[in-house]
Motif scaffolding. Sequence first.
Motif, mmCIF file in Angstrom:
data_model
loop_
_atom_site.group_PDB
_atom_site.id
_atom_site.type_symbol
_atom_site.label_atom_id
_atom_site.label_comp_id
_atom_site.label_asym_id
_atom_site.label_seq_id
_atom_site.Cartn_x
_atom_site.Cartn_y
_atom_site.Cartn_z
ATOM 1 N N ILE A 44 0.836 -1.199 0.000
ATOM 2 C CA ILE A 44 0.000 0.000 0.000
ATOM 3 C C ILE A 44 0.875 1.254 0.000
ATOM 4 N N LEU A 45 1.812 1.324 0.935
ATOM 5 C CA LEU A 45 2.587 2.549 1.140
ATOM 6 C C LEU A 45 3.468 2.928 -0.041
ATOM 7 N N GLN A 46 3.864 1.959 -0.854
ATOM 8 C CA GLN A 46 4.755 2.239 -1.985
ATOM 9 C C GLN A 46 4.012 2.628 -3.259
ATOM 10 N N GLN A 47 2.686 2.765 -3.169
ATOM 11 C CA GLN A 47 1.924 3.203 -4.333
ATOM 12 C C GLN A 47 2.202 4.677 -4.613
ATOM 13 N N CYS A 50 0.944 7.870 -2.430
ATOM 14 C CA CYS A 50 0.349 7.383 -1.186
ATOM 15 C C CYS A 50 1.018 8.093 -0.006
ATOM 16 N N ILE A 51 0.192 8.723 0.844
ATOM 17 C CA ILE A 51 0.735 9.422 2.013
ATOM 18 C C ILE A 51 0.377 8.736 3.321
ATOM 19 N N GLY A 52 -0.395 7.654 3.249
ATOM 20 C CA GLY A 52 -0.786 6.958 4.462
ATOM 21 C C GLY A 52 -1.829 5.897 4.180
ATOM 22 N N VAL A 53 -2.416 5.388 5.253
ATOM 23 C CA VAL A 53 -3.372 4.285 5.172
ATOM 24 C C VAL A 53 -4.644 4.678 5.915
ATOM 25 N N ARG A 54 -5.774 4.396 5.296
ATOM 26 C CA ARG A 54 -7.057 4.545 5.974
ATOM 27 C C ARG A 54 -7.517 3.137 6.336
ATOM 28 N N ILE A 55 -8.059 3.008 7.544
ATOM 29 C CA ILE A 55 -8.518 1.709 8.032
ATOM 30 C C ILE A 55 -10.035 1.758 8.185
ATOM 31 N N TYR A 56 -10.697 0.931 7.402
ATOM 32 C CA TYR A 56 -12.155 0.832 7.489
ATOM 33 C C TYR A 56 -12.516 -0.369 8.352
ATOM 34 N N PRO A 68 -10.842 -5.676 9.532
ATOM 35 C CA PRO A 68 -10.358 -4.371 9.098
ATOM 36 C C PRO A 68 -9.931 -4.403 7.624
ATOM 37 N N VAL A 69 -10.204 -3.309 6.931
ATOM 38 C CA VAL A 69 -9.838 -3.162 5.530
ATOM 39 C C VAL A 69 -8.913 -1.955 5.422
ATOM 40 N N LEU A 70 -7.723 -2.157 4.852
ATOM 41 C CA LEU A 70 -6.726 -1.096 4.719
ATOM 42 C C LEU A 70 -6.622 -0.664 3.273
ATOM 43 N N VAL A 71 -6.603 0.647 3.054
ATOM 44 C CA VAL A 71 -6.481 1.201 1.712
ATOM 45 C C VAL A 71 -5.554 2.414 1.781
ATOM 46 N N VAL A 73 -4.108 6.152 0.866
ATOM 47 C CA VAL A 73 -4.733 7.457 0.698
ATOM 48 C C VAL A 73 -3.736 8.360 -0.008
ATOM 49 N N ASP A 74 -4.217 9.107 -1.008
ATOM 50 C CA ASP A 74 -3.312 9.985 -1.751
ATOM 51 C C ASP A 74 -3.240 11.382 -1.124
ATOM 52 N N SER A 75 -2.393 12.230 -1.679
ATOM 53 C CA SER A 75 -2.146 13.546 -1.094
ATOM 54 C C SER A 75 -3.357 14.475 -1.125
ATOM 55 N N SER A 76 -4.384 14.135 -1.889
ATOM 56 C CA SER A 76 -5.607 14.940 -1.872
ATOM 57 C C SER A 76 -6.641 14.362 -0.905
ATOM 58 N N GLY A 77 -6.269 13.302 -0.174
ATOM 59 C CA GLY A 77 -7.163 12.706 0.815
ATOM 60 C C GLY A 77 -8.105 11.665 0.270
ATOM 61 N N LYS A 78 -7.900 11.251 -0.957
ATOM 62 C CA LYS A 78 -8.769 10.265 -1.599
ATOM 63 C C LYS A 78 -8.225 8.853 -1.410
#
Length: 104
Positions: A44-47, A50-56, A68-71, A73-78
């Motif tokens: 995830i982090l090397q995409q 990518c500035i971080g991980v959101r945990i759903y 838990p589902v990890l995805v 997140v890009d620099s615009s928060g998406k």
Amino acid sequence: MSISPNSGSEIRLEEALELVTNFRNNYPKDIKGSFVGIETLNLILQQNDCIGVRIYNGYDKTNGRMAPVLVGVDSSGKDITNGVIIDRMAPCPTDCDTSSPLAK
């Protein structure tokens, strides 16, 4: 609060214990936590961007527990939903550090 590569904050063990205790009091039959390996997390982090991980919070109906589902997140928060998304982590129990006060 906006997100950034520095979102989140360090807490003391006492605060962590209060949070996990509150969760267990409300959901006594659910898993205590999940483990994800560094190589999997790095997928995830090397995409790109990518500035971080959101945990759903997810729920696995087959096993009757949180999932838990990890995805990324890009620099615009998406959410980076066209990239790597992770689930099926090692649950506690059974994969726990039984000496940790957080797992008791």
